[in-house]
Write an enzyme that holds these catalytic residues in place. Structure first.
Site, PDB file in Angstrom:
ATOM      1  N   ARG A  45      -1.710   2.683 -12.681  1.00 18.21           N
ATOM      2  CA  ARG A  45      -2.603   3.057 -11.579  1.00 18.21           C
ATOM      3  C   ARG A  45      -1.769   3.411 -10.346  1.00 18.21           C
ATOM      4  NH1 ARG A  45      -4.117  -0.900  -8.818  1.00 18.21           N
ATOM      5  NH2 ARG A  45      -5.036  -2.119 -10.496  1.00 18.21           N
ATOM      6  N   TYR A  97     -19.934  21.224   1.434  1.00 18.59           N
ATOM      7  CA  TYR A  97     -20.215  21.006   0.010  1.00 18.59           C
ATOM      8  C   TYR A  97     -21.247  19.871  -0.139  1.00 18.59           C
ATOM      9  CZ  TYR A  97     -19.505  19.779  -4.865  1.00 18.59           C
ATOM     10  OH  TYR A  97     -19.699  19.489  -6.184  1.00 18.59           O
ATOM     11  N   ASP A 169     -10.996  21.305   3.341  1.00 14.94           N
ATOM     12  CA  ASP A 169     -11.285  21.428   1.908  1.00 14.94           C
ATOM     13  C   ASP A 169     -10.938  22.870   1.524  1.00 14.94           C
ATOM     14  OD1 ASP A 169     -12.468  21.913  -0.578  1.00 14.94           O
ATOM     15  OD2 ASP A 169     -14.151  20.565  -0.205  1.00 14.94           O
ATOM     16  N   LYS A 194     -11.692  23.402  -9.941  1.00 15.67           N
ATOM     17  CA  LYS A 194     -12.028  24.820  -9.780  1.00 15.67           C
ATOM     18  C   LYS A 194     -10.792  25.694 -10.033  1.00 15.67           C
ATOM     19  CE  LYS A 194     -15.800  22.737  -8.575  1.00 15.67           C
ATOM     20  NZ  LYS A 194     -16.124  22.387  -7.202  1.00 15.67           N
TER      21      LYS A 194
HETATM   22  C1  LIG Z   1     -16.671  21.200  -6.509  1.00 15.33           C
HETATM   23  C2  LIG Z   1     -16.310  20.964  -5.095  1.00 15.33           C
HETATM   24  C3  LIG Z   1     -16.042  19.676  -4.605  1.00 15.33           C
HETATM   25  C4  LIG Z   1     -16.189  18.438  -5.468  1.00 15.33           C
HETATM   26  O1  LIG Z   1     -15.251  18.403  -6.474  1.00 15.33           O
HETATM   27  P1  LIG Z   1     -15.466  17.667  -7.903  1.00 15.33           P
HETATM   28  O2  LIG Z   1     -14.202  17.939  -8.583  1.00 15.33           O
HETATM   29  O3  LIG Z   1     -16.674  18.296  -8.532  1.00 15.33           O
HETATM   30  O4  LIG Z   1     -15.707  16.230  -7.588  1.00 15.33           O
HETATM   31  C5  LIG Z   1     -15.666  19.540  -3.284  1.00 15.33           C
HETATM   32  N1  LIG Z   1     -15.582  20.618  -2.468  1.00 15.33           N
HETATM   33  C6  LIG Z   1     -15.844  21.865  -2.899  1.00 15.33           C
HETATM   34  C7  LIG Z   1     -15.740  22.991  -1.943  1.00 15.33           C
HETATM   35  C8  LIG Z   1     -16.221  22.080  -4.215  1.00 15.33           C
HETATM   36  O5  LIG Z   1     -16.504  23.325  -4.637  1.00 15.33           O
END
Ligand SMILES: *Cc1c(COP(=O)(O)O)cnc(C)c1O
Length: 388
Positions: A45, A97, A169, A194
């Protein structure tokens, strides 16, 4: 060294065997020579060599000091919020988001952390919202799904003047297209689910910090809260990042052509793509982004959910699904899918109309993608004119 070379060659060759692919250390613990005497690894961890390679790679790619890998994008966001304490305030971009909104509102509000939402495309709104309690500014740029762009450098100056942390982000842009730390951000987070992983095959999150001091705090939270990324998923994200520059370039080229195609369609009302000169924040996007990304959003002149549903159910290559950033194109109807939990009125305020369609433009041949959309649009146009 140019970036593509740097990415490939900052992934080290395995010292033990010379393996050119990063070994997957599938272990929970490490044998110690004597109590407390180890090779820098004691429990998985806290530390794992495969995860470490990914963490160093994302830090390099974002031009930050330290990287940390989490089990999801939301776990990464959660770790950053845990830097705060009760009574602190966050100033956040208004079309944040949905998962971050839910985390802030339904988890952290009860621990006394409050959030003010502002339209951050106007930098002045951010400055006005800051109080003595503000400890963190939270930006997304481009935003989801209408791709609003905020001036990260200008907002970072406001953050510094007020001694407030700025977290960006960077999921939609990817570090190949945009480097928030170079623009003055303190922290960058990613849903690596993504573009970074890029193949729609896992869930992962990353945090990058611009100082070792912040890095140590995130590291402490990562170990204390425990939402780490597993070794195999770390390996998959490393492999994804190896082709990131190629993919982002092609996603963006395809998306630009699709946005331009959509502009020529009679039934289409608005096309949102930062690479279009008509985009409201095009000039800032051009300044701070190297590519405009693979997401294109549009809505219809007749703002009808049924009509939009017909389009998203008729495309062959654009598969109907949530998420984005993978090789294969995806299409989604935010009002019924990603943004369903948002009340209609506030949804409309951020431009998410009933007929708004979001495309995650993939790496198929762009001619096929345009044909696919054209066929769906033509079939809807026929239906509209026959019922008129
Ligand atoms: C998908 C997404 C998240 C969350 O991410 P996960 O991997 O689904 O937990 C946060 N910010 C943005 C802009 C996203 O597209």
């Amino acid at each position: 060294m140019k970036e593509t070379t740097k990415i490939l060659h900052s992934i080290p060759v395995d010292e033990l065997t010379g393996a050119i692919s990063t070994p997957i250390y599938q272990t929970s613990t490490y044998v110690q020579e004597a109590p407390g005497v180890n090779k820098g690894y004691d429990y998985a961890r806290s530390n794992n060599p495969t995860r470490k390679v990914l963490e160093n790679l994302i830090a390099t790619l974002e031009n930050g000091k330290n990287g940390y890998a989490f089990a999801s994008g939301l776990a990464a966001i959660d770790a950053v919020v845990k830097l705060l304490q009760s009574g602190d305030e966050i100033v956040a971009v208004d079309d944040i988001y949905g998962g971050a909104f839910r985390l802030f509102t339904h988890i952290y509000q009860k621990f006394g952390i409050t959030v003010k939402y502002v339209d951050a495309t106007d930098t002045a709104n951010v400055a006005v919202a800051i109080t003595s309690k503000t400890k963190l500014i939270w930006l997304e740029s481009p935003t989801n799904p209408t791709l609003k762009i905020s001036d990260i450098e200008a907002i970072s100056k406001i953050a510094k003047a007020n001694k407030v942390l700025l977290c960006v982000d960077n999921t939609f842009a990817s570090p190949v297209a945009q480097k928030p730390i170079e623009l003055g951000a303190d922290i960058v987070i990613h849903s690596a689910t993504k573009y970074l992983a890029g193949h729609s095959d896992l869930i992962a999150g990353l945090v990058v910090t611009n100082t070792n001091e912040l890095g140590e705090k995130i590291k402490f939270i990562q170990n204390a809260s425990g939402a780490i990324l597993a070794p195999f998923d770390s390996w998959l994200v490393i492999r994804g990042i190896e082709t990131l520059p190629l993919r982002v370039k092609q996603h963006s080229e395809n998306a630009q052509k699709i946005a331009e195609f959509l502009l020529t369609q009679d039934i289409v009302k608005n096309v949102y793509y930062p690479g279009l000169s008509i985009h409201k924040n095009h000039h800032i996007a051009k300044q701070q982004q190297k590519y405009f990304g693979g997401i294109v959003t549009f809505d219809l002149k007749i703002d009808d959910k049924e009509f939009a549903t017909q389009i998203v159910s008729q495309t062959q290559y654009f598969k109907l699904a949530e998420s984005l950033g993978g090789l294969k194109s995806l299409i989604c109807l935010p009002c019924e899918m990603t943004h369903k939990s948002i009340p209609r009125e506030s949804r409309y305020e951020s431009g998410v109309t009933d007929s708004l369609i979001r495309l995650s433009v993939g790496l198929e041949d762009v001619d096929d993608l345009i044909n696919d959309l054209e066929t769906a649009i033509k079939s809807l146009s026929k239906k509209i004119s026959s019922t008129a």
